[in-house]
Write a protein that holds these residues in place. Structure first.
Motif, short mmCIF file in Angstrom:
data_model
loop_
_atom_site.label_atom_id
_atom_site.label_comp_id
_atom_site.label_asym_id
_atom_site.label_seq_id
_atom_site.Cartn_x
_atom_site.Cartn_y
_atom_site.Cartn_z
N UNK A 116 -34.43 -7.26 -67.65
CA UNK A 116 -34.63 -6.31 -67.20
C UNK A 116 -34.17 -6.56 -65.99
N UNK A 117 -34.50 -6.64 -65.43
CA UNK A 117 -33.52 -6.94 -64.07
C UNK A 117 -32.02 -5.93 -63.59
N UNK A 118 -32.09 -7.63 -64.29
CA UNK A 118 -30.34 -7.80 -64.50
C UNK A 118 -29.96 -6.46 -65.75
N UNK A 119 -30.55 -5.51 -66.37
CA UNK A 119 -29.94 -4.81 -66.88
C UNK A 119 -29.84 -3.75 -66.32
N UNK A 120 -30.73 -3.61 -65.21
CA UNK A 120 -30.67 -2.39 -64.35
C UNK A 120 -29.76 -2.30 -63.39
N UNK A 121 -29.63 -3.72 -63.18
CA UNK A 121 -28.63 -4.03 -61.24
C UNK A 121 -27.06 -3.25 -62.16
#
Length: 90
Positions: A62-67
């Motif tokens: 999820x954090x990767x997608x947000x980045x």
């Protein structure tokens, strides 16, 4: 980790539940089907560490997608423009 996977129809699982639980205790994962489609899975319960590992993997994804996400800029419109848009769809 399970050694094998066993697939059984729901009717058989109902009749042989005790046998299936023994198989799970010995490391077999059991997939239960209804009309040929998987609907349930019997297996040993996850440990707290396994659950935490899956949650950490999901959080990292999820954090990767947000980045990588980029904002979308939408210009303001008037109420009349919105209603004109709806009329064009009719």
């Amino acid at each position: 980790m399970p050694h094998t996977t066993l697939t059984v129809p729901a009717a058989e699982a109902n009749r042989q539940f005790s046998r299936l639980l023994r198989a799970v205790r010995e490391g077999t994962r059991v997939i239960i089907t209804s009309h040929g489609e998987p609907v349930a899975q019997l297996g040993p319960p996850d440990t707290g560490a396994e659950v935490a590992a899956r949650l950490n993997e999901a959080l990292a994804a999820l954090e990767s997608q947000w980045e990588q996400a980029r904002p979308i800029v939408v210009e303001a419109w008037t109420r009349d423009e919105l209603y004109d848009r709806d009329k064009a769809r009719d």
